[in-house]
Design an enzyme around this catalytic site. Structure first.
Site, PDB file in Angstrom:
ATOM      1  N   LYS A  54       0.846  -1.203   0.000  1.00 37.42           N
ATOM      2  CA  LYS A  54       0.000   0.000   0.000  1.00 37.42           C
ATOM      3  C   LYS A  54       0.875   1.244   0.000  1.00 37.42           C
ATOM      4  CE  LYS A  54      -3.907  -2.243   2.197  1.00 37.42           C
ATOM      5  NZ  LYS A  54      -4.458  -2.779   3.455  1.00 37.42           N
ATOM      6  N   GLN A  98      -5.172  -1.368   9.563  1.00 39.12           N
ATOM      7  CA  GLN A  98      -5.043  -2.713   9.012  1.00 39.12           C
ATOM      8  C   GLN A  98      -5.631  -3.747   9.989  1.00 39.12           C
ATOM      9  OE1 GLN A  98      -3.598  -3.501   5.870  1.00 39.12           O
ATOM     10  NE2 GLN A  98      -4.423  -5.527   6.326  1.00 39.12           N
ATOM     11  N   ASP A 121     -11.667   2.485   3.905  1.00 39.36           N
ATOM     12  CA  ASP A 121     -12.010   1.051   3.849  1.00 39.36           C
ATOM     13  C   ASP A 121     -13.523   0.860   3.769  1.00 39.36           C
ATOM     14  OD1 ASP A 121     -10.136  -0.914   3.607  1.00 39.36           O
ATOM     15  OD2 ASP A 121      -9.632  -1.008   5.741  1.00 39.36           O
TER      16      ASP A 121
END
Ligand code: NDP
Length: 300
Positions: A54, A98, A121
């Site tokens: 990422k 995460q 997200d």
């Protein structure tokens, strides 16, 4: 019949190029650089790989990346304090924590502490509600990537029968919502679904997000159907040498390719789309907070 193989890797590269073009224009025309903060707690090896990738792709897109690596022993309170700081930081347009988080931290609490406008997200309960009611939201990256691939394959999804296998909050449920918003007739299957092969056989579109290696067989597929394989499963590959492993999806690719009209491979299908969509979501978040037109093709 031999299915067309949907090249997610090439498609994701095009999305990233498109994002990078928008980022350049944002910087030159408005002096704004989108910023993505990624928070990793602990040393989960798979998460470390994702976070590295990422970070690299954020930089390649011309965005600012802010990486926060915290010890596995970090308290919930300290993590929430970091999230609050990132919420308040105007250079940060997207925040990704995460998952999974260590057991002593309440994941839902942390996710719902993220400013919904920065929740790239799309897991915050506000965004889940907005998506469920067909309002503008941040859309979870993996289902958004699947939708982009499906829209690219089919001019119009309206009226198609779609079967989503899996009902998780991060893939199955938002995928079903997106397909419903595109006017598909959607069935969500799961571990208690009866006669799953018969259910799948009705589908013009199959999205498999199960986590079971090569579960979906060719004789489950309606001839000509489009099959999107979200699964990532590592299996033993003795044919490649002792102790070797390889990645396979939830779909038996060889078997289903003989029947389907189009199919995504694993690797190289949905996987690369997820990070591309994370970058797209960060760009979208940045445009929205600055009152600028958002890139239409990169959102749901
Ligand atoms: P979850 O484990 O959260 O959900 C799996 C779902 O599959 C559940 O709804 C479960 O049903 C259902 N299921 C399990 N077994 C069966 C079965 N035998 N028949 C029918 N349904 C079944 O997984 P995720 O949604 O998080 O992930 C799914 C897969 O996608 C995994 O392989 C994961 O690695 C991969 N993934 C890939 C991403 C990418 O970027 N490509 C991103 C995210 C995930 P029930 O609810 O009844 O238990």
């Amino acid at each position: 019949m031999s299915a067309d193989v949907i090249d997610g890797k090439a498609f994701a590269a095009r999305v990233r190029t498109e994002v990078a073009g928008h980022v350049t224009r944002l910087r030159t025309d408005h002096g704004i650089t989108p910023g993505l903060a990624v928070v990793l707690v602990g040393e989960d090896p798979a998460s470390q790989v994702y976070v590295r990738s990422k970070g690299r792709q954020t930089a390649e897109a011309g965005m600012n990346g802010f990486e926060h690596r915290l010890a596995a022993s970090t308290s919930e309170e300290d993590l929430l304090a970091l999230v609050n700081n990132l919420n308040a930081d105007p250079a940060v347009h997207g925040i990704l924590v995460q998952l999974p988080l260590p057991d002593h931290i309440d994941e839902a609490l942390v996710i719902n502490a993220i400013d919904p406008a920065k929740d790239v997200d799309g897991f915050h309960v506000s965004n889940v509600g907005l998506l469920g009611t067909g309002q503008k939201s941040m859309v979870p990256c993996t289902p958004l990537g699947c939708l982009m691939l499906l829209r690219d394959r089919h001019e119009c999804l309206s009226g198609m029968n779609a079967v989503v296998i899996g009902r998780s909050n991060i893939v199955g449920k938002p995928m079903a919502q997106l397909l419903l918003l595109d006017s598909c007739t959607v069935t969500v299957a799961h571990s208690r679904t009866r006669q799953l092969p018969d259910v799948v056989r009705q589908a013009d579109i199959v999205v498999a997000a199960v986590g079971r290696a090569r579960m979906v067989r060719g004789d489950w597929i309606k001839p000509g159907a489009t099959v999107v394989d979200v699964g990532i499963n590592r299996i033993a590959a003795p044919e490649m040498g002792e102790g070797k492993t390889r990645l396979v999806g939830d779909v038996d690719f060889e078997d289903c390719s003989r029947v389907a009209g189009a199919i995504t491979p694993v690797p190289g299908g949905v996987g690369p789309m997820t990070i591309a969509c994370l970058l797209a979501n960060t760009l979208t978040a940045c445009c929205r907070v600055n009152g600028l037109e958002e890139p239409e093709r990169l959102t749901a």
